[in-house]
Design a protein around this motif. Sequence first.
Motif, PDB file in Angstrom:
ATOM      1  N   LEU A   1      26.513  13.505 -70.970  1.00 36.47           N
ATOM      2  CA  LEU A   1      27.310  14.076 -69.877  1.00 36.47           C
ATOM      3  C   LEU A   1      28.027  15.350 -70.306  1.00 36.47           C
ATOM      4  O   LEU A   1      28.128  16.306 -69.520  1.00 36.47           O
ATOM      5  N   ILE A   2      28.519  15.380 -71.541  1.00 38.39           N
ATOM      6  CA  ILE A   2      29.167  16.602 -72.034  1.00 38.39           C
ATOM      7  C   ILE A   2      28.156  17.742 -72.092  1.00 38.39           C
ATOM      8  O   ILE A   2      28.412  18.843 -71.577  1.00 38.39           O
ATOM      9  N   PHE A   3      26.996  17.491 -72.711  1.00 35.96           N
ATOM     10  CA  PHE A   3      25.968  18.533 -72.794  1.00 35.96           C
ATOM     11  C   PHE A   3      25.455  18.917 -71.405  1.00 35.96           C
ATOM     12  O   PHE A   3      25.236  20.092 -71.117  1.00 35.96           O
ATOM     13  N   PHE A   4      25.239  17.914 -70.537  1.00 37.91           N
ATOM     14  CA  PHE A   4      24.749  18.184 -69.183  1.00 37.91           C
ATOM     15  C   PHE A   4      25.699  19.105 -68.437  1.00 37.91           C
ATOM     16  O   PHE A   4      25.283  20.112 -67.857  1.00 37.91           O
ATOM     17  N   ASN A   5      26.972  18.781 -68.462  1.00 37.46           N
ATOM     18  CA  ASN A   5      27.946  19.621 -67.759  1.00 37.46           C
ATOM     19  C   ASN A   5      28.083  20.999 -68.401  1.00 37.46           C
ATOM     20  O   ASN A   5      28.290  21.987 -67.707  1.00 37.46           O
ATOM     21  N   PHE A   6      27.923  21.075 -69.715  1.00 35.10           N
ATOM     22  CA  PHE A   6      27.935  22.372 -70.385  1.00 35.10           C
ATOM     23  C   PHE A   6      26.781  23.239 -69.882  1.00 35.10           C
ATOM     24  O   PHE A   6      26.974  24.403 -69.522  1.00 35.10           O
ATOM     25  N   PHE A   7      25.571  22.673 -69.849  1.00 32.58           N
ATOM     26  CA  PHE A   7      24.414  23.456 -69.403  1.00 32.58           C
ATOM     27  C   PHE A   7      24.483  23.795 -67.925  1.00 32.58           C
ATOM     28  O   PHE A   7      23.997  24.853 -67.510  1.00 32.58           O
ATOM     29  N   ARG A   8      25.092  22.933 -67.131  1.00 32.86           N
ATOM     30  CA  ARG A   8      25.322  23.284 -65.717  1.00 32.86           C
ATOM     31  C   ARG A   8      26.322  24.438 -65.632  1.00 32.86           C
ATOM     32  O   ARG A   8      26.148  25.359 -64.854  1.00 32.86           O
ATOM     33  N   TYR A   9      27.357  24.383 -66.467  1.00 33.56           N
ATOM     34  CA  TYR A   9      28.402  25.417 -66.482  1.00 33.56           C
ATOM     35  C   TYR A   9      27.823  26.783 -66.866  1.00 33.56           C
ATOM     36  O   TYR A   9      28.197  27.797 -66.291  1.00 33.56           O
ATOM     37  N   VAL A  10      26.906  26.810 -67.827  1.00 34.17           N
ATOM     38  CA  VAL A  10      26.342  28.092 -68.264  1.00 34.17           C
ATOM     39  C   VAL A  10      25.221  28.579 -67.353  1.00 34.17           C
ATOM     40  O   VAL A  10      24.662  29.645 -67.593  1.00 34.17           O
ATOM     41  N   GLY A  11      24.908  27.811 -66.304  1.00 30.95           N
ATOM     42  CA  GLY A  11      24.015  28.334 -65.288  1.00 30.95           C
ATOM     43  C   GLY A  11      22.661  27.675 -65.128  1.00 30.95           C
ATOM     44  O   GLY A  11      21.883  28.083 -64.263  1.00 30.95           O
ATOM     45  N   LEU A  12      22.344  26.661 -65.925  1.00 31.12           N
ATOM     46  CA  LEU A  12      21.068  25.973 -65.711  1.00 31.12           C
ATOM     47  C   LEU A  12      21.151  25.144 -64.428  1.00 31.12           C
ATOM     48  O   LEU A  12      22.193  24.578 -64.115  1.00 31.12           O
ATOM     49  N   SER A  13      20.039  25.058 -63.723  1.00 30.22           N
ATOM     50  CA  SER A  13      20.015  24.285 -62.479  1.00 30.22           C
ATOM     51  C   SER A  13      20.098  22.800 -62.781  1.00 30.22           C
ATOM     52  O   SER A  13      19.860  22.355 -63.908  1.00 30.22           O
ATOM     53  N   GLU A  14      20.401  22.027 -61.741  1.00 30.62           N
ATOM     54  CA  GLU A  14      20.494  20.579 -61.924  1.00 30.62           C
ATOM     55  C   GLU A  14      19.154  19.981 -62.333  1.00 30.62           C
ATOM     56  O   GLU A  14      19.102  18.918 -62.929  1.00 30.62           O
TER      57      GLU A  14
END
Length: 148
Positions: A103-116
């Motif tokens: 969840l930490i990595f997922f939200n990080f990658f969402r934050y930096v702009g990767l799509s869901e």
Amino acid sequence: MLMAVIQKIEQKYLQSTTFHELIRFALVGGIATVIHYILYLSLLRFIKIDAHWWENTAYSIGYVIAFICNLWLTAHFTFKTVLNVKRSGGFLLSHLITLLNHLIFFNFFRYVGLSEKWAPIPVFILAAAINFLLVRFVFKSNRFKSEK
């Protein structure tokens, strides 16, 4: 000379129990990852809720269902051990830590702009190494053996 080096590598790594466990772990992890990702994408596609909390919820639901398959396969196929309460509890604890990492990595990658749809891919890669160490400890340590 080259053949001697190859034979030494083969003896040391390819015939080792840990190497075979790592290969089986990768196969089981791959199966669990595919289950997780397909469930996650299916939930996003068929239950259309446009909210950040839904992405995390769908991701977690996929993880929990894949976890159940992963537990059984890890015990019986990867480490060829019998499930008991201690191992199941240790596996659950290791996967709660892994889910938190996810969840930490997922939200990080969402934050930096990767799509869901794409954010889970690097997460799966990053969390795999940590997960192997945790799970191997649970299934190989004497702390998690049944007391008779």
